[in-house]
Write an enzyme that holds these catalytic residues in place. Sequence first.
Site, PDB file in Angstrom:
ATOM      1  N   CYS A 241      42.833  31.601  36.678  1.00  0.00           N
ATOM      2  CA  CYS A 241      41.732  32.052  37.540  1.00  0.00           C
ATOM      3  C   CYS A 241      41.656  33.565  37.725  1.00  0.00           C
ATOM      4  CB  CYS A 241      41.852  31.375  38.898  1.00  0.00           C
ATOM      5  SG  CYS A 241      41.933  29.587  38.757  1.00  0.00           S
TER       6      CYS A 241
ATOM      7  N   VAL B 122      40.430  20.805  39.076  1.00  0.00           N
ATOM      8  CA  VAL B 122      39.519  20.838  40.233  1.00  0.00           C
ATOM      9  C   VAL B 122      38.842  19.477  40.425  1.00  0.00           C
ATOM     10  CG1 VAL B 122      37.417  21.876  41.177  1.00  0.00           C
ATOM     11  CG2 VAL B 122      39.103  23.323  40.046  1.00  0.00           C
TER      12      VAL B 122
ATOM     13  N   GLU C 208      46.696  26.086  42.248  1.00  0.00           N
ATOM     14  CA  GLU C 208      47.454  25.128  41.437  1.00  0.00           C
ATOM     15  C   GLU C 208      48.812  24.939  42.091  1.00  0.00           C
ATOM     16  OE1 GLU C 208      47.640  25.666  37.202  1.00  0.00           O
ATOM     17  OE2 GLU C 208      45.610  26.463  37.156  1.00  0.00           O
TER      18      GLU C 208
ATOM     19  N   THR D  90      33.520  27.715  38.907  1.00  0.00           N
ATOM     20  CA  THR D  90      33.330  29.143  39.175  1.00  0.00           C
ATOM     21  C   THR D  90      32.273  29.662  38.197  1.00  0.00           C
ATOM     22  OG1 THR D  90      35.586  29.296  39.923  1.00  0.00           O
ATOM     23  CG2 THR D  90      34.515  31.369  39.323  1.00  0.00           C
TER      24      THR D  90
ATOM     25  N   ASP E  96      34.399  11.612  32.796  1.00  0.00           N
ATOM     26  CA  ASP E  96      34.787  12.650  31.834  1.00  0.00           C
ATOM     27  C   ASP E  96      34.453  12.148  30.433  1.00  0.00           C
ATOM     28  OD1 ASP E  96      37.094  15.164  32.177  1.00  0.00           O
ATOM     29  OD2 ASP E  96      36.523  14.506  30.170  1.00  0.00           O
TER      30      ASP E  96
ATOM     31  N   ASN F 174      39.010  35.879  44.925  1.00  0.00           N
ATOM     32  CA  ASN F 174      40.048  35.991  43.896  1.00  0.00           C
ATOM     33  C   ASN F 174      40.332  37.451  43.546  1.00  0.00           C
ATOM     34  OD1 ASN F 174      40.645  33.328  43.770  1.00  0.00           O
ATOM     35  ND2 ASN F 174      39.783  32.948  41.740  1.00  0.00           N
TER      36      ASN F 174
ATOM     37  N   LEU G 278      52.171  38.783  49.761  1.00  0.00           N
ATOM     38  CA  LEU G 278      52.823  40.093  49.784  1.00  0.00           C
ATOM     39  C   LEU G 278      54.104  40.056  48.962  1.00  0.00           C
ATOM     40  CD1 LEU G 278      52.416  41.211  53.524  1.00  0.00           C
ATOM     41  CD2 LEU G 278      51.195  42.079  51.533  1.00  0.00           C
TER      42      LEU G 278
ATOM     43  N   LEU H  21      41.247  26.144  45.664  1.00  0.00           N
ATOM     44  CA  LEU H  21      42.499  25.391  45.497  1.00  0.00           C
ATOM     45  C   LEU H  21      43.497  26.198  44.677  1.00  0.00           C
ATOM     46  CD1 LEU H  21      40.864  22.018  44.368  1.00  0.00           C
ATOM     47  CD2 LEU H  21      41.348  22.778  46.707  1.00  0.00           C
TER      48      LEU H  21
ATOM     49  N   GLU I 150      35.450  26.249  45.044  1.00  0.00           N
ATOM     50  CA  GLU I 150      36.768  25.723  45.448  1.00  0.00           C
ATOM     51  C   GLU I 150      37.745  26.872  45.655  1.00  0.00           C
ATOM     52  OE1 GLU I 150      39.578  25.901  43.401  1.00  0.00           O
ATOM     53  OE2 GLU I 150      38.600  26.722  41.626  1.00  0.00           O
TER      54      GLU I 150
HETATM   55  C1  UGA Z   1      44.039  31.215  42.759  1.00  0.00           C
HETATM   56  C2  UGA Z   1      43.615  31.370  44.225  1.00  0.00           C
HETATM   57  O1  UGA Z   1      44.762  31.626  45.035  1.00  0.00           O
HETATM   58  C3  UGA Z   1      42.911  30.101  44.721  1.00  0.00           C
HETATM   59  O2  UGA Z   1      42.450  30.297  46.036  1.00  0.00           O
HETATM   60  C4  UGA Z   1      41.726  29.825  43.795  1.00  0.00           C
HETATM   61  O3  UGA Z   1      41.031  28.654  44.171  1.00  0.00           O
HETATM   62  C5  UGA Z   1      42.230  29.649  42.375  1.00  0.00           C
HETATM   63  O4  UGA Z   1      42.897  30.867  41.973  1.00  0.00           O
HETATM   64  C6  UGA Z   1      41.025  29.377  41.515  1.00  0.00           C
HETATM   65  O5  UGA Z   1      40.180  30.265  41.381  1.00  0.00           O
HETATM   66  O6  UGA Z   1      40.832  28.222  41.098  1.00  0.00           O
HETATM   67  P1  UGA Z   1      46.090  30.032  41.500  1.00  0.00           P
HETATM   68  O7  UGA Z   1      45.558  30.651  40.255  1.00  0.00           O
HETATM   69  O8  UGA Z   1      46.475  28.615  41.478  1.00  0.00           O
HETATM   70  O9  UGA Z   1      45.021  30.178  42.700  1.00  0.00           O
HETATM   71  O10 UGA Z   1      47.365  30.875  41.886  1.00  0.00           O
HETATM   72  P2  UGA Z   1      47.888  31.787  43.104  1.00  0.00           P
HETATM   73  O11 UGA Z   1      48.804  31.006  43.938  1.00  0.00           O
HETATM   74  O12 UGA Z   1      46.779  32.473  43.763  1.00  0.00           O
HETATM   75  O13 UGA Z   1      48.755  32.852  42.283  1.00  0.00           O
HETATM   76  C7  UGA Z   1      48.132  33.691  41.306  1.00  0.00           C
HETATM   77  C8  UGA Z   1      49.144  34.636  40.710  1.00  0.00           C
HETATM   78  O14 UGA Z   1      49.566  35.588  41.680  1.00  0.00           O
HETATM   79  C9  UGA Z   1      50.418  33.972  40.213  1.00  0.00           C
HETATM   80  O15 UGA Z   1      50.785  34.555  38.986  1.00  0.00           O
HETATM   81  C10 UGA Z   1      51.443  34.268  41.303  1.00  0.00           C
HETATM   82  O16 UGA Z   1      52.760  34.288  40.855  1.00  0.00           O
HETATM   83  C11 UGA Z   1      50.990  35.635  41.742  1.00  0.00           C
HETATM   84  N1  UGA Z   1      51.397  35.966  43.119  1.00  0.00           N
HETATM   85  C12 UGA Z   1      50.834  35.323  44.178  1.00  0.00           C
HETATM   86  C13 UGA Z   1      52.343  36.958  43.332  1.00  0.00           C
HETATM   87  O17 UGA Z   1      52.884  37.579  42.384  1.00  0.00           O
HETATM   88  N2  UGA Z   1      52.697  37.271  44.625  1.00  0.00           N
HETATM   89  C14 UGA Z   1      52.143  36.657  45.691  1.00  0.00           C
HETATM   90  O18 UGA Z   1      52.495  36.995  46.828  1.00  0.00           O
HETATM   91  C15 UGA Z   1      51.208  35.633  45.462  1.00  0.00           C
END
Ligand code: UGA
Length: 428
Positions: free
Chosen positions: A260, A16, A155, A126, A35, A208, A250, A153, A151
């Site tokens: 997260c 972040v 990853e 967070t 840092d 989240n 979806l 964001l 945030e």
């Molecule tokens: C998540 C949130 O999407 C961000 O908005 C937030 O800022 C971040 O956490 C955080 O709190 O810092 P991230 O953990 O990078 O982001 O990952 P995501 O892209 O949200 O995916 C999370 C999990 O859900 C992964 O294991 C992914 O494979 C799974 N996923 C996501 C699915 O199985 N299906 C989907 O349609 C979408």
Amino acid sequence: MSQTQHKIAVVGTGYVGLTSGACLAHLGHLVTCVDVDETKIKSISSGVMPIYEEGLAELVAGGQSSGNLGFTTSLEEAVRDAEFVFLCLPTPPGADGMADISAIRLVVMQLRGLLRPGTIIVNKSTVPVNSTYMVQELINEPSVDVVSNPEFLREGSAVHDFLHPDRIVVGCTNPIAGERVGALYFGTRSPVLVTDPVSAESIKYMANAFLAMKISFVNQAAEYCDSVGADVIEVMKGLSFDPRIGQTFLNPGPGWGGSCFPKDTKALVVSATESGSPMTLIEEAINANLMHIDHITRLITRAAESSRASEPRICLLGLTFKANTDDTRESPALAIHQRLVEHFTNVVVYDPLAKVPESHIFNRVDSLVDAIRDADVVAILTEWSEFAELQPDLVASHMRGDTIIDGRYLLNKQDFAAAGLSVISIGR
Ligand code: UGA
């Protein structure tokens, strides 16, 4: 109108902090990232990023050469002239399940006496509700405002998300400070929601939790589709036309993970229970996720046991919790691997980028072809594009068995069936 340049210090260079620092510099601000980890600062300054994040290295290099971005290990040097001090510090789960904010407390104590009057502290980490007020009390300086600015964001696309946000959320008690923080993002042309600190902190957790719940729903729907003979991909497509449901998040998969969702959903459950308004839906979403990971594990186990081999070779493709990141924290693939090696002696894994914890022992190979060679069962657990591009004939000529568990719905069943391979996905 162009962006007014401001002096910003960013404390913490995790995914972040580093992304925020590099992007704020890209938006035209003068940013110093600080840092305590000297090795990390040296490495970033010399162009070696501690994490894989698309576009980040280029942005850091651009910021350094324009003079907008600098790095230091001295907190005093970073914040001396800063108008804004961003806190991007780790808030790992504490013993009670809530985010542990001791790193924030420590830095805020160190900031006392270092800030010039009128500096705004912006918290991006967070944190449990009321942390903004806690920081305001701790800094104990009437001219210094503390603002919450969570945030959102993802990853893997953090740089893109920072520069093209859906919204900027600012939680403040002083609306002028809130507006000034919102204005830092002027170049992103995104809507800014200025609200109170507790609402801003809650937005982060609720967002989240809602997304995690959505994926748990999709994964349970996949299991339902399996039982009734529906195709979950068609069903989700049918849902996606409804703007109230939306088109994204979806995709069924092997369960949600990452640094997260697991941490934030647990923290929200604890905080909601403590506040006297339990969020039972989120508890269920967490349980459903664990059961789904079990379900996928059982599917792979069954396929391996029904193969003709006495010591079936299982090939797992993907270790990261999603594609385009090297992060394996709370990855369903790690959990599945752990359970499989308790029963099978021959489990091989391949991931193009994963950083794997030393505590976890793998038989990891360096190429996709080496991974699938002689496999009785192949299971796809991360949606890396090279897995989606797998050619049926190539797979058929290297595998010993004929079963592929496609946990990410990447492969075309008919094409693989033509090569003599059976592709199994939950709910297809
Ligand atoms: C998540 C949130 O999407 C961000 O908005 C937030 O800022 C971040 O956490 C955080 O709190 O810092 P991230 O953990 O990078 O982001 O990952 P995501 O892209 O949200 O995916 C999370 C999990 O859900 C992964 O294991 C992914 O494979 C799974 N996923 C996501 C699915 O199985 N299906 C989907 O349609 C979408």
